[in-house]
Design an enzyme around this catalytic site. Sequence first.
Site, mmCIF file in Angstrom:
data_model
loop_
_atom_site.group_PDB
_atom_site.id
_atom_site.type_symbol
_atom_site.label_atom_id
_atom_site.label_comp_id
_atom_site.label_asym_id
_atom_site.label_seq_id
_atom_site.Cartn_x
_atom_site.Cartn_y
_atom_site.Cartn_z
ATOM 1 N N THR A 82 0.744 -1.288 -0.161
ATOM 2 C CA THR A 82 0.071 -0.114 0.050
ATOM 3 C C THR A 82 0.917 1.450 0.077
ATOM 4 O O THR A 82 0.210 2.191 0.142
ATOM 5 C CB THR A 82 -0.767 0.059 1.394
ATOM 6 O OG1 THR A 82 0.053 -0.018 2.474
ATOM 7 C CG2 THR A 82 -1.983 -1.049 1.268
ATOM 8 N N GLU A 88 6.823 -4.152 14.841
ATOM 9 C CA GLU A 88 6.258 -2.988 14.967
ATOM 10 C C GLU A 88 4.872 -3.126 15.610
ATOM 11 O O GLU A 88 4.581 -2.241 16.732
ATOM 12 C CB GLU A 88 5.981 -2.182 13.574
ATOM 13 C CG GLU A 88 7.091 -1.479 13.223
ATOM 14 C CD GLU A 88 6.728 -0.786 11.802
ATOM 15 O OE1 GLU A 88 7.681 -0.341 11.158
ATOM 16 O OE2 GLU A 88 5.664 -0.867 11.319
#
Length: 854
Positions: free
Chosen positions: A49, A112
């Site tokens: 994306t 993350e």
Amino acid sequence: MKPSSSPSLPRPMKLRPVKLRPPQPLPPPPPPSPWPSYDVFLSFRGEDTRRTFTDHLYAALVRAGVSTFRDAEGLRRGEHIETELVRIIQGCRISLIVFSENYADSRWCLQELVHIMECRKTQRQRVFPIFYHVDPSHVRNQTGSFAHAFEKHEATVHQGRDKIARWRAALRGAADLAGFDIADRHESEFINSIVDEICRQLTTPYLNLAVYPVGIESRVEDISKCLGVGLDNDVRMVGIWGMGGIGKTTVAKAIYNKFYHDFDSRSFLADVRETAKDSSGKIALQERLLSDVLKPAKIVVGDVSRGINVIRQRLRSKKVLVIVDNVDHEDQLYALAIRRDSFGPGSIIVITTRDRHLLELVKVDTIHRTQEMNEKEALELFSRHAFQNYSPDVDYFELSRRVVTYCGGLPLALEILGSFLSGRSTGDWNSTLKKLEKFPDGKIQSKLRISFDALEEWQRHIFLHICCFFIGMDKNHVIKILEGCGLAAGVAISVLSERCLVTVNEKDKVMMHDLLRDMGREIVREESPNHPERRSRLWRQEDVIDVLRDESGTEETEGLALNWQRSSRILNVSIGAFRNMRGLKLLQLKYVLLTGDCNKLPKKLRWLCLRGSSLYGFWDASYLVSMDLPYSESFPSLVSMDLRYSGYFPSDILWRFGRLEILNLSHSQHLTTSPYFSQVPNLQYLILKYCVNLTEIHRSIGLVSQLALLNLKGCTKLKYLPEGFYMLRSVRTLVLSGCSKFEKLSKHIGKMDSLRTLVISGTVISEVPSSIDELQYLDFSSRQGLSGLKRFTQDETSGPSQDETSGPSDFSSRQGLSGLRRFTQDETSGPSRDERSGPSEDETARPRQRLRSL
């Protein structure tokens, strides 16, 4: 939280005089970092994306004024996420996780996510998942493309099962959160809805804490344990109580920031005391509360009564977090409808105030007293303001310690003085410290004085008496003395304690913060800055000596205290110096030699403390009594007499002090027999500690029907107490510890049904009367002290004989009492039948001769 770094900060010292731990951060802002802080952290799979959805979302957030961090590729090296990336995640207020088809293929994205979910747990960070053409159940259960990704990870041997388990847990946790699912929506519409929600989340910002919130985290944690956020549906009400400048508001703001996101609606009503001074202010607070909770609706209430009803009707089904800051009157809480049935299940109401009584009125669940900073915290906070560092510069360390000691752990004082002294020379520091010894800082005093000004006039009067004379004294003694002055001291001390102006410690001593003491004394000094003789109270040594030397006293002075203990010189004070102090009620002279005619001592005295005068070898207690005065003109109003370290003390002296309630003759080395007590029927506290030559307590003590305490600690020659003493039903405390020759307690001790405390450690008592077990109010520690001792019955001959007690065992009978007053002056048992009119001329010859020689 830690302050932002700055190139002007001094380098940390390699050698620190005291080891300090940096304060833990609280959001926001983030800890010091070379990277700027952000509102939003974007976590996404770049290959999916980066140039499409995420790029459009990032551009829309930036256009809306939202500071957003994306593209962390530059911080990803090797197998580990760089420390700076972790810091950036921690510093962001919101994290957006874009779950796409191949998100789980990236170990970086998964790691993350683990850090993001940890920040959500530890720092209350808001996390929103975005499901971009991905089924939320695939993310939650790791099925579909997410299952294929984990098959690859598990095939990689060096990843380890623990790490993979953390990834799976993070995915499940994130997928369970409320978020955004694109489903069949247009991408532009979908992005706009995300941006609108993020902007809404950011429009109600965290409250700004102190510049350096040192020690706040531990205090917030203590209170958080009692809030029970999310644990039940009860409405919890918690009070934060403490003196002015102690940090109540800062703690309340930190609580608001910590739990802000656990409530759909919340309101922080700042400084209610200042806002709600009139009805218009109360209405403004009502409308602010309604607006905060019901936004965007704007509600106008019109008047206070209607506002109360509107709050209860509109908010009783809402789960809210409400902070009511700095309340000083019950009508403020009433106007805001602060009660449990005004708010919905699960609500939390926090009230900060200087007045504990207000919290008790609304029946809060818990009251937390905000404590002063400890030495490490105080030194760190001061250093932050004075040196912009964790600890003082080496050359200023001792000076800093002196300032910290002066501030007594009060954050307000540490901040004001730290900022004032920042960048100044050591000479300026020394000058400031000398000035503070005489004149308190105005900014600090103005903050503290708010509590004083809120008192009624008679309460202020008592507060100032305590400031100048009674700090460290037994609470009950202070109450007796001030009640003797016509003041309702018992109620006042309760009020002062509730408002954090005084404290009563575990030993029942009246204590006060040094800065409050200085504030009170400064109020007295301001009564007449240049003429101390016109002030209501004198306590400062230089002022007292000037007034006494010049004999310039006036009837305005109600109290005077002088302590000459630390001086190597003898200070002679003429009683004539008190001639004009006709209003004097409180007099304390320590280690001072009085000379002159005692007729000049003011007759309104309620408290007389002449401690240590006998150390000079010139003074004895008989000097207090002018033998030429009739009985009614001696010291008719004296309530408390403290003659510790006294010299010669005549047995018949107390006939001049008919209203006496407290007598302290401790450390009187020449006292062999106690005084006669028949003329002090109001005596309640008799303290004879460490009178090492005392061998006899006169049997007239049996007449003192109001006696509550007898302390004979360390009277090493005392063997027994007269039988009449054991007939007193008012005695609550008897201390015999250290009376190394004391052998027996009377078999009648069971009749002392008010006795609560009995201390016999250090005596040679080996058995006690069985009747002692009938004392139903005796406290636990006293019973522990009696455990293991043999009991004897009333039929056994264990008590002192009739000869030992210098009187018959039925001393308390009417015949025994009347017989006491028929002793002749040649006997050693007590005063003569004419004792009401004073001693004979022969008896007064020796003390009067001493007066003439002085």
